[in-house]
Design an enzyme around this catalytic site. Structure first.
Site, PDB file in Angstrom:
ATOM      1  CE1 TYR A  51       7.742  -4.495  53.619  1.00  0.00           C
ATOM      2  CE2 TYR A  51       7.954  -6.564  52.844  1.00  0.00           C
ATOM      3  CZ  TYR A  51       7.322  -5.492  53.452  1.00  0.00           C
ATOM      4  OH  TYR A  51       5.902  -5.890  54.105  1.00  0.00           O
TER       5      TYR A  51
ATOM      6  CB  SER B 135       6.598  -8.576  56.168  1.00  0.00           C
ATOM      7  OG  SER B 135       6.459  -9.678  54.932  1.00  0.00           O
TER       8      SER B 135
HETATM    9  N1  NAP Z   1      -0.079  -6.321  52.779  1.00  0.00           N
HETATM   10  C1  NAP Z   1       0.844  -7.071  52.666  1.00  0.00           C
HETATM   11  O1  NAP Z   1       0.849  -8.204  51.782  1.00  0.00           O
HETATM   12  C2  NAP Z   1       1.649  -7.121  53.649  1.00  0.00           C
HETATM   13  C3  NAP Z   1       2.411  -8.405  54.068  1.00  0.00           C
HETATM   14  C4  NAP Z   1       3.167  -8.428  55.214  1.00  0.00           C
HETATM   15  C5  NAP Z   1       3.544  -7.377  55.834  1.00  0.00           C
HETATM   16  N2  NAP Z   1       2.858  -6.255  55.538  1.00  0.00           N
HETATM   17  C6  NAP Z   1       3.038  -4.943  56.362  1.00  0.00           C
HETATM   18  O2  NAP Z   1       2.088  -4.565  57.052  1.00  0.00           O
HETATM   19  C7  NAP Z   1       1.951  -3.049  57.184  1.00  0.00           C
HETATM   20  C8  NAP Z   1       0.835  -2.373  56.666  1.00  0.00           C
HETATM   21  O3  NAP Z   1       0.801  -2.614  55.291  1.00  0.00           O
HETATM   22  P1  NAP Z   1      -0.758  -2.570  54.422  1.00  0.00           P
HETATM   23  O4  NAP Z   1      -0.474  -3.900  53.888  1.00  0.00           O
HETATM   24  O5  NAP Z   1      -1.664  -2.340  55.370  1.00  0.00           O
HETATM   25  O6  NAP Z   1      -0.408  -1.358  53.349  1.00  0.00           O
HETATM   26  P2  NAP Z   1      -1.164  -0.281  52.858  1.00  0.00           P
HETATM   27  O7  NAP Z   1      -2.720  -0.720  52.420  1.00  0.00           O
HETATM   28  O8  NAP Z   1      -0.283   0.214  51.657  1.00  0.00           O
HETATM   29  O9  NAP Z   1      -1.069   0.812  53.980  1.00  0.00           O
HETATM   30  C9  NAP Z   1       0.106   1.162  54.188  1.00  0.00           C
HETATM   31  C10 NAP Z   1       0.011   2.199  55.474  1.00  0.00           C
HETATM   32  O10 NAP Z   1       1.263   2.902  55.608  1.00  0.00           O
HETATM   33  C11 NAP Z   1       0.985   4.201  55.507  1.00  0.00           C
HETATM   34  N3  NAP Z   1       2.250   4.849  55.107  1.00  0.00           N
HETATM   35  C12 NAP Z   1       2.974   4.660  54.233  1.00  0.00           C
HETATM   36  N4  NAP Z   1       4.085   5.360  53.824  1.00  0.00           N
HETATM   37  C13 NAP Z   1       3.947   6.448  55.023  1.00  0.00           C
HETATM   38  C14 NAP Z   1       4.670   7.697  55.429  1.00  0.00           C
HETATM   39  N5  NAP Z   1       5.782   8.082  54.481  1.00  0.00           N
HETATM   40  N6  NAP Z   1       4.222   8.208  56.447  1.00  0.00           N
HETATM   41  C15 NAP Z   1       3.225   7.883  56.942  1.00  0.00           C
HETATM   42  N7  NAP Z   1       2.260   6.734  56.876  1.00  0.00           N
HETATM   43  C16 NAP Z   1       2.686   6.017  55.638  1.00  0.00           C
HETATM   44  C17 NAP Z   1      -0.110   4.483  54.671  1.00  0.00           C
HETATM   45  O11 NAP Z   1      -0.679   5.779  54.763  1.00  0.00           O
HETATM   46  P3  NAP Z   1      -0.601   7.143  53.698  1.00  0.00           P
HETATM   47  O12 NAP Z   1      -0.393   6.685  52.258  1.00  0.00           O
HETATM   48  O13 NAP Z   1      -1.882   7.777  53.729  1.00  0.00           O
HETATM   49  O14 NAP Z   1       0.322   7.591  54.365  1.00  0.00           O
HETATM   50  C18 NAP Z   1      -0.712   3.327  55.009  1.00  0.00           C
HETATM   51  O15 NAP Z   1      -1.768   3.738  55.878  1.00  0.00           O
HETATM   52  C19 NAP Z   1       3.290  -2.491  56.595  1.00  0.00           C
HETATM   53  O16 NAP Z   1       4.339  -2.564  57.552  1.00  0.00           O
HETATM   54  C20 NAP Z   1       3.808  -3.464  55.528  1.00  0.00           C
HETATM   55  O17 NAP Z   1       4.872  -3.822  55.609  1.00  0.00           O
HETATM   56  C21 NAP Z   1       1.852  -5.874  54.547  1.00  0.00           C
END
Ligand code: NAP
Length: 403
Positions: free
Chosen positions: A296, A283
């Site tokens: 984070y 990120s």
């Molecule tokens: N969206 C943003 O603005 C953003 C920006 C920068 C970086 N990121 C990074 O991108 C990545 C994906 O995030 P996203 O934006 O796609 O968020 P998201 O829509 O909340 O998806 C997060 C995913 O991680 C899984 N997860 C969370 N806790 C977990 C656990 N304890 N065990 C197994 N799986 C788990 C969730 O699945 P379950 O809930 O089904 O377990 C979900 O599939 C993350 O690493 C995040 O830090 C996101």
């Protein structure tokens, strides 16, 4: 240094590398000297064969500076637009050479002859650039041919993980889908199987448990995983003393410990096969201190440094490593992190960028605006100032009771 240079110049013909060296000399040495050092009275700048002098020359040097900087970046990163825009620019020089010689020596045999002689090398360069598409990244082998039949995508039940799985399946890669919500994983699996005719395996797992990543590695031990996408992750925003200790440690386990365990378990097979890829969802939060989102931000800095180190360590063994660094992306992330919803990029765009830059560079920030926000201030301003500004931005994004 030697390995860095080899990596920098790899897979490009000599003439394109020479163009990159020349462009970077112009961007970093000649143009700054020309613009800021050279006396105004001595300055001259030529565009389309027309000479500008004095302050006009200074002004007209700015687009030149921009063009050479863009060319350096574009050639280094193999951006497809270099072929078109580079060809336009060298065509302009070619025309300029012809016009310049004719206007200097008159529309005579000598003027036309000298004009053609000096225009010819640039005309050839124009043709070569226009024909150089194969050296720029748009045309690349599909993921399955590059890395193998199977990928493991963590966090595949939502957001970026779903898009990673779709992008891989589109290129013929079968996917192991892991996260906690099994029903969501099954929906994604059905979609991939029906739409892209690939195989899938659903592994419901909680990666916040220390044994979660080990269980997942065991669940795909019989498969040759060629692509590992360490994507599962979560944020948790608010004043530090108001945050629950257990959720903070869960965050560290999901964002940092699990990627280390999975990479450690799967990379050996990739090394044996001489090919593979490891992608981390980092990120831009990992590029700077982020008060009110400190754990984070630290976890994403961990991911970035880990990935960038692996990029160098594993390169010679045929394994590509990339940390994708998105800014705000519209997924469930904000809700889970306790942020007030705000708009951002789509998950599809962000993942598409990762797919095209994998193998080309160790880290990629999604979007030029995020790049300017995350990279430039950290290199120019004191870190404490950046932390204060970041705190004020995050403050607006979290509920009042958590500030
Ligand atoms: N969206 C943003 O603005 C953003 C920006 C920068 C970086 N990121 C990074 O991108 C990545 C994906 O995030 P996203 O934006 O796609 O968020 P998201 O829509 O909340 O998806 C997060 C995913 O991680 C899984 N997860 C969370 N806790 C977990 C656990 N304890 N065990 C197994 N799986 C788990 C969730 O699945 P379950 O809930 O089904 O377990 C979900 O599939 C993350 O690493 C995040 O830090 C996101």
């Amino acid at each position: 240094m030697r390995d860095w240079l080899r990596d920098l110049f790899r897979d490009r013909p000599v003439w394109i590398n020479a163009l990159m060296i020349f462009s970077s000399y112009m961007a970093f040495i000649y143009m700054p000297w020309d613009i800021f050092w050279k006396p105004v009275a001595e300055d001259q700048e030529v565009w389309f064969g027309v000479m500008f002098t004095g302050w006009w020359a200074k002004l007209m040097a700015l687009p030149h500076w921009f063009i050479y900087a863009a060319a350096t970046h574009g050639i280094r990163r193999r951006r497809p637009w270099v072929c078109t825009w580079g060809a336009f620019y060298t065509a302009q020089i070619s025309i300029g050479m012809l016009v310049w010689n004719i206007s200097t020596f008159g529309f005579s045999l000598l003027g036309v002859f000298l004009g053609l002689i000096s225009a010819a090398p640039f005309a050839l360069l124009t043709l070569a650039l226009a024909d150089a598409r194969e050296h720029f990244s748009e045309i690349r082998k599909p993921m399955r041919a590059r890395y193998g039949e199977w990928a493991l995508v963590t966090g595949a039940s939502a957001g970026l993980g779903v898009e990673f799985a779709r992008a891989l399946a589109r290129e013929g890669v079968s996917c192991v889908l892991a996260a906690r919500r099994e029903d969501r994983l099954r929906e994604v699996a059905d979609e991939l199987e029906q739409r892209h005719r690939v195989e899938t395996r659903v592994v419901p797992v909680d990666l916040s448990k220390p044994e979660g990543a080990e269980e997942l590695a065991r669940a795909c031990a019989d498969l040759e995983i060629g692509v590992l996408v360490n994507n599962a992750g979560l944020g948790y925003a608010g004043r530090f003393e108001k945050l629950e200790t257990e959720r903070l440690t869960d965050l560290i386990t999901v964002n940092c410990t699990s990627p280390v365990i999975l990479t450690s378990r799967l990379v050996g097979g990739m090394i044996e096969r001489g090919r593979g890829a490891v992608i981390f969802s980092g990120s831009i939060a990992g590029r700077q201190p982020l008060p009110l989102h400190g754990v984070y931000s630290a976890s994403k800095a961990f991911d970035r440094l880990f990935a960038e180190s692996l990029y160098v360590e594993l390169r010679e063994q045929g394994i590509d490593v990339l940390v994708l660094e998105p800014g705000t992306t519209e997924t469930e992330f904000q809700e889970v992190a306790g942020e007030i919803p705000h708009s951002g990029d789509t998950a599809e765009t962000v993942v598409a960028l990762a797919m095209t830059t994998l193998g080309e560079q160790p880290a990629v920030v999604s979007g030029w605006w995020n790049w300017i926000r995350a990279i430039v201030p950290a290199r120019v301003f004191p870190r404490s100032l950046i932390a204060y500004v970041a705190r004020d931005v995050i403050k607006e994004r979290i509920p009042i009771e958590m500030r």
